[in-house]
Design an enzyme around this catalytic site. Structure first.
Site, PDB file in Angstrom:
ATOM      1  N   TRP A 103      -1.798   4.736   8.418  1.00 15.72           N
ATOM      2  CA  TRP A 103      -0.563   3.717   7.751  1.00 15.72           C
ATOM      3  C   TRP A 103       0.707   3.255   8.207  1.00 15.72           C
ATOM      4  O   TRP A 103       1.691   2.139   8.097  1.00 15.72           O
ATOM      5  CB  TRP A 103      -0.729   4.901   6.492  1.00 15.72           C
ATOM      6  N   ASP A 174       7.090   6.346   2.193  1.00 11.89           N
ATOM      7  CA  ASP A 174       5.134   5.902   2.282  1.00 11.89           C
ATOM      8  C   ASP A 174       4.637   6.896   1.045  1.00 11.89           C
ATOM      9  O   ASP A 174       3.973   7.777   2.245  1.00 11.89           O
ATOM     10  CB  ASP A 174       4.624   4.846   3.280  1.00 11.89           C
ATOM     11  N   LYS A 198      -4.703   5.754  -5.189  1.00 18.92           N
ATOM     12  CA  LYS A 198      -5.200   7.532  -4.646  1.00 18.92           C
ATOM     13  C   LYS A 198      -4.954   8.270  -5.362  1.00 18.92           C
ATOM     14  O   LYS A 198      -5.261   9.230  -5.563  1.00 18.92           O
ATOM     15  CB  LYS A 198      -3.982   7.395  -3.369  1.00 18.92           C
TER      16      LYS A 198
HETATM   17  C1  LIG Z   1      -4.032   3.302   0.903  1.00 17.80           C
HETATM   18  C2  LIG Z   1      -3.172   3.897   1.832  1.00 17.80           C
HETATM   19  C3  LIG Z   1      -1.982   1.712   1.884  1.00 17.80           C
HETATM   20  C4  LIG Z   1      -1.832   1.083   1.918  1.00 17.80           C
HETATM   21  O1  LIG Z   1      -2.322   0.869   0.313  1.00 17.80           O
HETATM   22  P1  LIG Z   1      -2.835  -1.081  -0.179  1.00 17.80           P
HETATM   23  O2  LIG Z   1      -3.097  -0.675  -1.691  1.00 17.80           O
HETATM   24  O3  LIG Z   1      -4.450  -0.980   0.304  1.00 17.80           O
HETATM   25  O4  LIG Z   1      -1.725  -1.572   0.325  1.00 17.80           O
HETATM   26  C5  LIG Z   1      -1.103   2.198   2.927  1.00 17.80           C
HETATM   27  N1  LIG Z   1       0.030   4.224   3.399  1.00 17.80           N
HETATM   28  C6  LIG Z   1      -0.409   5.110   2.726  1.00 17.80           C
HETATM   29  C7  LIG Z   1      -0.293   6.677   3.017  1.00 17.80           C
HETATM   30  C8  LIG Z   1      -2.449   5.111   1.729  1.00 17.80           C
HETATM   31  O5  LIG Z   1      -2.864   6.323   2.260  1.00 17.80           O
END
Ligand SMILES: *Cc1c(COP(=O)(O)O)cnc(C)c1O
Length: 364
Positions: A103, A174, A198
């Site tokens: 990511w 993030d 998550k």
């Molecule tokens: C799952 C995830 C994403 C992507 O999320 P989306 O909602 O599918 O765009 C981005 N960064 C991290 C750390 C993730 O675990």
């Protein structure tokens, strides 16, 4: 007792059962209005209350100072990969990106479409098994911002401390897969974002916490829907927001508060992860794939030493009621995602199952 099984999915992942039960009720009729949450106007009184409580509980949980905005946006974390550089990577500036996982790499790649990017550090050549040390990070003086991914969902690594870019460089994070899994100091960040699926709620919605002085530097010549300033000014209601997502995130915040807040959550998460890590460290049948010093509390990646046994393990585990254990293809093997709502009994039972599997397959 229940028809639910242990869900180790990396995302969308397990949600708190009291939240799901409340949502079942509110889907039919919320606050005795005779109307379900999905059917209320986003400008009506019922939803005013939902979004106000969600924001207030979010602020209380994380101790978010007044000079930060709390936004509920759409497009998941992946749209943030574009919105951050579109809004903040100004002409002539460079943004620093840490390449510590899939990511993180995607965020870096997206930012390159909009301006100059410096890969401040990387663990890609070692297949992201660790977090590069502070001394190995090459920061840009006067960077537009420094972006990192706190918890690497796919590779099972997590920063123990915030990076320390040069003074004055805004830190953007993030935090999709570990948001609200532990206390943190919001004031160290210019901005944090987290896709909800998550740890916080359903997919498609993203929580953004952004400091006002950073927000004020955002460009205004971007598409209206991609402008942080617009969303902040309109309280996340420039257009019709994901009302159900905001509702469900709000319920999750209430659950977190009743759990005892982020400190209690962190203790539980540590206990939970340690059940599996202790076993992984004590056996030569399985092995963790992440460097112990950088292991994630949320996503535990491991392999059988004899990789030929992994398909069998996943098949038998699934049949025994442990779902979602197959690792991401870029790591292989297994991954147990043990987000906030995942019960510790599930990890204990998984370890019992792994011990039996080990006994039965030792000689294979
Ligand atoms: C799952 C995830 C994403 C992507 O999320 P989306 O909602 O599918 O765009 C981005 N960064 C991290 C750390 C993730 O675990």
């Amino acid at each position: 007792m229940t028809d639910r099984i242990f869900n180790f999915s990396a995302g969308p992942g397990v949600l708190p059962e009291p939240v799901l039960k409340q949502a079942q009720k509110d889907l039919w009729n919320i606050f005795d209005t005779g109307i379900g949450i999905l059917e209320h106007s986003h400008r009506g009184k019922a939803f005013d209350r939902v979004i106000a409580e969600a924001e207030a509980d979010c602020r209380e949980l994380a101790g978010i100072p007044k000079n930060y905005h709390v936004l509920f946006l759409q497009g998941g974390a992946s749209l943030q990969f574009a919105m951050v550089p579109m809004n903040f990577l100004h002409a002539g500036k460079t943004a620093d990106y840490f390449n510590t996982g899939e990511w993180a790499r995607r965020a870096l790649k997206e930012a390159k479409k909009f301006g100059a990017v410096n890969e401040a550090c990387t663990s890609e050549p070692q297949n992201y098994t660790f977090i590069p040390a502070e001394k190995d990070r090459k920061y840009t003086q006067g960077a537009a911002y420094c972006h990192y991914c706190w918890n690497n969902t796919i590779f099972g690594t997590e920063f123990r401390a915030e990076p320390t870019p040069p003074a004055g460089v805004p830190l953007v994070c993030d935090s999709s897969s570990n948001m609200f899994s532990k206390p943190f100091d919001v004031s160290k960040f210019a901005m944090l974002y987290a896709g909800a699926q998550k740890n916080l709620g359903p997919s498609g919605i993203v929580l953004v916490i952004i400091r006002d002085d950073f927000l004020q530097t955002a460009r205004e010549d971007v598409a209206t829907m991609l402008s942080y300033k617009v969303h902040a000014k309109d309280g996340s209601r420039y257009n019709t927001p994901n009302t159900f997502g905001i509702y469900l995130m709000g319920q999750t915040f209430k659950w977190l508060k009743s759990f005892g807040g982020l400190k209690a959550m962190a203790e539980y998460n540590t206990q939970k992860a340690n059940v599996l890590y202790h076993y992984l460290d004590s056996t030569d049948f399985f092995r963790g794939t992440a460097e112990p010093a950088d292991r994630s509390l949320m996503n535990i990646t491991f392999r059988c030493r004899n990789e030929a046994l992994e398909d069998k393990f996943i098949k038998e585990a699934t049949a025994a009621g442990f779902d979602g254990l197959k690792g991401h293809r870029s790591v292989g093997g297994m991954r147990a995602s043990v987000y906030n709502a995942f019960p510790i009994e599930g990890v204990r039972k998984l370890v019992e199952f792994m011990k039996k599997f080990e006994q039965a397959n030792r000689s294979a």
